[in-house]
Design a protein around this motif. Sequence first.
Motif, short mmCIF file in Angstrom:
data_model
loop_
_atom_site.label_atom_id
_atom_site.label_comp_id
_atom_site.label_asym_id
_atom_site.label_seq_id
_atom_site.Cartn_x
_atom_site.Cartn_y
_atom_site.Cartn_z
N LEU A 1 44.66 11.82 37.42
CA LEU A 1 43.98 11.03 38.45
C LEU A 1 43.25 9.83 37.85
O LEU A 1 43.07 8.80 38.51
N GLN A 2 42.82 9.96 36.61
CA GLN A 2 42.06 8.89 35.96
C GLN A 2 42.94 7.75 35.48
O GLN A 2 42.42 6.66 35.20
N ARG A 3 44.22 7.97 35.38
CA ARG A 3 45.11 6.93 34.86
C ARG A 3 45.17 5.75 35.82
O ARG A 3 45.52 5.90 36.99
N SER A 4 44.84 4.59 35.31
CA SER A 4 44.82 3.38 36.14
C SER A 4 46.23 2.94 36.54
O SER A 4 46.40 2.25 37.55
N ASP A 5 47.24 3.33 35.75
CA ASP A 5 48.61 2.91 36.04
C ASP A 5 49.39 3.93 36.86
O ASP A 5 50.58 3.77 37.10
N ALA A 6 48.72 5.00 37.30
CA ALA A 6 49.41 6.05 38.07
C ALA A 6 49.76 5.55 39.47
O ALA A 6 48.97 4.85 40.11
N GLU A 7 50.96 5.89 39.94
CA GLU A 7 51.38 5.52 41.28
C GLU A 7 50.61 6.34 42.31
O GLU A 7 50.12 7.43 42.02
N ARG B 1 50.17 13.92 44.46
CA ARG B 1 50.65 15.22 44.00
C ARG B 1 49.60 15.91 43.12
O ARG B 1 49.36 17.11 43.24
N ALA B 2 48.99 15.15 42.21
CA ALA B 2 47.97 15.71 41.33
C ALA B 2 46.77 16.19 42.15
O ALA B 2 46.20 17.27 41.87
N ALA B 3 46.40 15.42 43.16
CA ALA B 3 45.25 15.81 43.99
C ALA B 3 45.55 17.08 44.79
O ALA B 3 44.69 17.96 44.90
N LEU B 4 46.76 17.18 45.33
CA LEU B 4 47.12 18.37 46.09
C LEU B 4 47.11 19.62 45.22
O LEU B 4 46.63 20.68 45.64
N LEU B 5 47.64 19.51 44.00
CA LEU B 5 47.64 20.66 43.11
C LEU B 5 46.22 20.98 42.65
O LEU B 5 45.86 22.16 42.52
N LEU B 6 45.40 19.96 42.42
CA LEU B 6 44.00 20.20 42.04
C LEU B 6 43.27 20.99 43.14
O LEU B 6 42.49 21.90 42.85
N ALA B 7 43.54 20.64 44.39
CA ALA B 7 42.93 21.37 45.50
C ALA B 7 43.36 22.83 45.49
O ALA B 7 42.55 23.74 45.71
N ASP B 8 44.64 23.09 45.25
CA ASP B 8 45.14 24.46 45.21
C ASP B 8 44.54 25.23 44.03
O ASP B 8 44.16 26.41 44.16
N ARG C 1 34.04 31.00 37.77
CA ARG C 1 34.69 29.91 37.05
C ARG C 1 34.56 28.60 37.82
O ARG C 1 34.45 27.53 37.22
N ALA C 2 34.57 28.69 39.13
CA ALA C 2 34.48 27.48 39.94
C ALA C 2 33.16 26.75 39.75
O ALA C 2 33.10 25.52 39.86
N VAL C 3 32.08 27.48 39.46
CA VAL C 3 30.78 26.83 39.27
C VAL C 3 30.75 25.97 38.01
O VAL C 3 29.86 25.15 37.85
N SER C 4 31.75 26.15 37.13
CA SER C 4 31.78 25.39 35.88
C SER C 4 32.72 24.19 35.95
O SER C 4 33.07 23.63 34.91
N LEU C 5 33.14 23.82 37.14
CA LEU C 5 34.02 22.65 37.27
C LEU C 5 33.33 21.42 36.69
O LEU C 5 32.14 21.19 36.92
N PRO C 6 34.06 20.61 35.93
CA PRO C 6 33.44 19.41 35.34
C PRO C 6 33.06 18.39 36.40
O PRO C 6 33.66 18.32 37.48
N GLU C 7 32.07 17.58 36.09
CA GLU C 7 31.60 16.56 37.04
C GLU C 7 32.70 15.59 37.42
O GLU C 7 32.72 15.04 38.52
N GLN C 8 33.66 15.39 36.49
CA GLN C 8 34.71 14.41 36.75
C GLN C 8 35.60 14.82 37.92
O GLN C 8 36.22 13.96 38.56
N VAL C 9 35.67 16.12 38.23
CA VAL C 9 36.43 16.57 39.39
C VAL C 9 35.87 15.91 40.65
O VAL C 9 36.62 15.44 41.52
N PHE C 10 34.57 15.86 40.75
CA PHE C 10 33.92 15.30 41.95
C PHE C 10 33.97 13.77 41.93
O PHE C 10 34.14 13.15 42.99
N VAL C 11 33.87 13.19 40.75
CA VAL C 11 33.98 11.74 40.64
C VAL C 11 35.35 11.27 41.11
O VAL C 11 35.48 10.31 41.89
N GLU C 12 36.40 11.96 40.65
CA GLU C 12 37.75 11.57 41.04
C GLU C 12 38.04 11.88 42.50
O GLU C 12 38.78 11.15 43.17
#
Length: 440
Positions: A212-218, A224-231, A240-251
């Motif tokens: 998701l962070q890649r600036s050149d990503a279509e 697709r990456a977002a849908l799988l991340l949600a799943d 384990r969910a409480v340890s999600l990195p901050e970048q998950v929410f930023v993205e």
Amino acid sequence: MEEQWQAEVEVPSYFLCPITLDVMRDPVTLPTGITYDRHAIHRWLRLAGATKSATCPLTKLPVAPDCDPTPNHTLRRLIHSWCELHLSDAVEQRVVVSRPLKTASTDDNRARLAKLVSLMTDVNRRESETLATLREIRDAAAEGEQGRKLVAALPGAADALFAVLARTSAPETANAALDVICLLRLSESERCLVRVVDRDGMELVDALVSMLQRSDAEAASRARAALLLADVTAGMSPNRAVSLPEQVFVESVRLLRDDDCGASTKAALRVLAGATSHGRNRIKAAEAGAVSALVDVLLADGGRRRSCCELALCALDRLCGCVEGRAALVAHGAGVAAVGEKVVGTSAAASGKAVRVLRSVARHAATAEVLREMAATGTVGKLCLVAASAVGTGSEDEHWCDERTRERARETLRLHGRAWRSSPCLHPKMQALYPCSFDL
């Protein structure tokens, strides 16, 4: 070996798919006159259709997303004849030009694909070899429902694909693995998802966030990456969910701001609504700007996507469970008004969540300015309508809410009935709908 093959055998340029640059296995021609490999152009049109901008990749001319390309049987026969004449079996596997599944027996196809899966699990293989293997598996899965089921049924295929996605640092390999995972619809299997999340959960999250962070990503790859991340995040255990990195929410916030109620928006909303059920994640999401982005989703919704509205309100409800979330909502110029707008007329679920958000604000963040805003924007009037409503019939054209939502609306009115009773913004008829709340 690859360099030697390239020196000895030159592939005719018109045998190569303009999208994948691989030798075509099932060439088809668009109305624009350009020929592509079937699986590649179908994927292109499907993903481009999700963004409402389907075009021919080479000519950039518009093409209908449901376009059915014409099979190019002559070119296909030429390609197969050329492959049989020029390529040995070893080279054929290396450059991914093996015959389509339908030309071989099911047992032969299963054996060939099982070998590819075993090769994919070899962590010592070079990235280029893993990518070639993934492409061949993707080609097999893209040939139709029979190919998809054949690949999905291979022992260890799902685990191997998720493992490659979790461990690879090469963007092209990660995209290929994600393509196959989506083609096979592996995330729809709860048993499979729980197994891989228990094993590689945080590694998968990191890999998907990197995509998701890649600036050149279509846009389609990000979706697709977002849908799988949600799943993946939904399949995590609470500890384990409480340890999600901050970048998950930023993205996730960035997806909300970049997408217009498309697949990425809904995936980001699912991440925020699910992950913020855990206290620590609420603060991470609020600090990432989630409240402002969610309010913007409500403002842009216009009633077009009820599911997006409900998910946004669910996330706001959970974010208002922390001081940072409530402060961000009341600080937004249209925050209270946007939530109040959804109290009536969207759905029973949206009403319930909107009333819960307003009750949190009334309990813990009710400054004099906020109370005036709630009256001036019509939010108090809508709470009166809910509080005084009777149980509806549940018909599609009638808004209705349950008794719990009505009681929460009454509670919210009782909290500040005196202040709202004297407000010039509140029409007397609204006060008359539920007078006891303003007589305290």
